[in-house]
Design a protein around this motif. Structure first.
Motif, PDB file in Angstrom:
ATOM      1  N   GLY A  23       0.816  -1.214   0.000  1.00 60.17           N
ATOM      2  CA  GLY A  23       0.000   0.000   0.000  1.00 60.17           C
ATOM      3  C   GLY A  23       0.846   1.259   0.000  1.00 60.17           C
ATOM      4  N   LEU A  24       1.916   1.263   0.804  1.00 59.36           N
ATOM      5  CA  LEU A  24       2.813   2.420   0.821  1.00 59.36           C
ATOM      6  C   LEU A  24       3.520   2.592  -0.520  1.00 59.36           C
ATOM      7  CD1 LEU A  24       4.436   2.227   4.354  1.00 59.36           C
ATOM      8  CD2 LEU A  24       2.926   3.998   3.479  1.00 59.36           C
ATOM      9  N   GLY A  25       3.908   1.496  -1.125  1.00 60.99           N
ATOM     10  CA  GLY A  25       4.548   1.572  -2.440  1.00 60.99           C
ATOM     11  C   GLY A  25       3.612   2.136  -3.498  1.00 60.99           C
ATOM     12  N   LEU A  26       2.360   1.679  -3.483  1.00 58.27           N
ATOM     13  CA  LEU A  26       1.387   2.198  -4.449  1.00 58.27           C
ATOM     14  C   LEU A  26       1.073   3.665  -4.197  1.00 58.27           C
ATOM     15  CD1 LEU A  26      -1.099  -0.793  -4.783  1.00 58.27           C
ATOM     16  CD2 LEU A  26       0.536   0.041  -6.468  1.00 58.27           C
ATOM     17  N   ALA A  27       0.980   4.058  -2.930  1.00 60.66           N
ATOM     18  CA  ALA A  27       0.729   5.466  -2.623  1.00 60.66           C
ATOM     19  C   ALA A  27       1.891   6.334  -3.091  1.00 60.66           C
ATOM     20  CB  ALA A  27       0.499   5.641  -1.131  1.00 60.66           C
ATOM     21  N   GLY A  28       3.107   5.854  -2.904  1.00 61.40           N
ATOM     22  CA  GLY A  28       4.276   6.590  -3.373  1.00 61.40           C
ATOM     23  C   GLY A  28       4.302   6.722  -4.883  1.00 61.40           C
ATOM     24  N   LEU A  29       3.949   5.643  -5.573  1.00 56.14           N
ATOM     25  CA  LEU A  29       3.904   5.697  -7.036  1.00 56.14           C
ATOM     26  C   LEU A  29       2.808   6.641  -7.531  1.00 56.14           C
ATOM     27  CD1 LEU A  29       4.524   1.979  -8.056  1.00 56.14           C
ATOM     28  CD2 LEU A  29       6.045   3.934  -8.378  1.00 56.14           C
ATOM     29  N   ALA A  30       1.664   6.636  -6.862  1.00 54.72           N
ATOM     30  CA  ALA A  30       0.571   7.530  -7.253  1.00 54.72           C
ATOM     31  C   ALA A  30       0.975   8.988  -7.037  1.00 54.72           C
ATOM     32  CB  ALA A  30      -0.689   7.205  -6.458  1.00 54.72           C
TER      33      ALA A  30
ATOM     34  N   ALA B 228       4.021  10.183  -6.968  1.00 57.98           N
ATOM     35  CA  ALA B 228       5.052  10.502  -7.964  1.00 57.98           C
ATOM     36  C   ALA B 228       4.427  10.724  -9.342  1.00 57.98           C
ATOM     37  CB  ALA B 228       6.090   9.382  -8.023  1.00 57.98           C
ATOM     38  N   GLY B 229       3.407   9.955  -9.673  1.00 52.88           N
ATOM     39  CA  GLY B 229       2.724  10.138 -10.948  1.00 52.88           C
ATOM     40  C   GLY B 229       2.030  11.482 -11.051  1.00 52.88           C
ATOM     41  N   VAL B 230       1.363  11.885  -9.970  1.00 49.55           N
ATOM     42  CA  VAL B 230       0.695  13.195  -9.946  1.00 49.55           C
ATOM     43  C   VAL B 230       1.729  14.306 -10.067  1.00 49.55           C
ATOM     44  CG1 VAL B 230      -0.601  14.780  -8.470  1.00 49.55           C
ATOM     45  CG2 VAL B 230      -1.355  12.423  -8.702  1.00 49.55           C
ATOM     46  N   ALA B 231       2.845  14.156  -9.363  1.00 52.98           N
ATOM     47  CA  ALA B 231       3.885  15.187  -9.416  1.00 52.98           C
ATOM     48  C   ALA B 231       4.523  15.250 -10.797  1.00 52.98           C
ATOM     49  CB  ALA B 231       4.949  14.912  -8.358  1.00 52.98           C
ATOM     50  N   ALA B 232       4.784  14.103 -11.396  1.00 52.50           N
ATOM     51  CA  ALA B 232       5.428  14.088 -12.708  1.00 52.50           C
ATOM     52  C   ALA B 232       4.499  14.614 -13.802  1.00 52.50           C
ATOM     53  CB  ALA B 232       5.881  12.669 -13.046  1.00 52.50           C
TER      54      ALA B 232
ATOM     55  N   ALA C  28       6.517  14.156  -2.885  1.00 51.31           N
ATOM     56  CA  ALA C  28       6.873  12.965  -3.660  1.00 51.31           C
ATOM     57  C   ALA C  28       8.377  12.740  -3.640  1.00 51.31           C
ATOM     58  CB  ALA C  28       6.379  13.108  -5.099  1.00 51.31           C
ATOM     59  N   LEU C  29       9.131  13.819  -3.707  1.00 53.38           N
ATOM     60  CA  LEU C  29      10.585  13.716  -3.699  1.00 53.38           C
ATOM     61  C   LEU C  29      11.106  13.252  -2.346  1.00 53.38           C
ATOM     62  CD1 LEU C  29      13.049  14.255  -5.494  1.00 53.38           C
ATOM     63  CD2 LEU C  29      13.109  16.560  -4.574  1.00 53.38           C
TER      64      LEU C  29
END
Length: 90
Positions: free
Chosen positions: A35-42, A44-48, A64-65
């Motif tokens: 769950g933490l990994g998916l939240a981090g990816l989400a 990062a996706g919003v930021a990118a 995200a950074l």
């Protein structure tokens, strides 16, 4: 690169805090780690993608950074607590 230049103390602090928290908490259950990994990816996706403009966008990109070294520190701290198989419990 400019964001890294200004936020390196926060990145280092996130890594150190993650190491401490991971060491104290130990390895998490697989569902929480996923769950933490998916939240981090989400995040990062919003930021990118640049979906959030202005100051809130800067906060999103900064979060995200800083989340990446924190989670890496948590993982390294949790691994340092793991005992080899067959080792006696303290």
């Amino acid at each position: 690169m400019l964001l890294l230049t200004g936020l390196w103390p926060g990145l280092l602090g996130g890594l150190v805090l993650g190491l401490a928290v991971g060491r104290l908490a130990g390895p998490p259950p697989a569902a929480i780690a996923a769950g933490l990994g998916l939240a981090g990816l989400a995040l990062a996706g919003v930021a990118a993608a640049g979906l959030v403009p202005g100051a809130p966008g800067l906060w999103t990109e900064s979060a995200a950074l800083m989340l990446a070294p924190y989670l890496a520190g948590c993982a390294l701290g949790a691994l340092s607590r793991r005992r080899p198989p067959g080792a006696p419990k303290a």
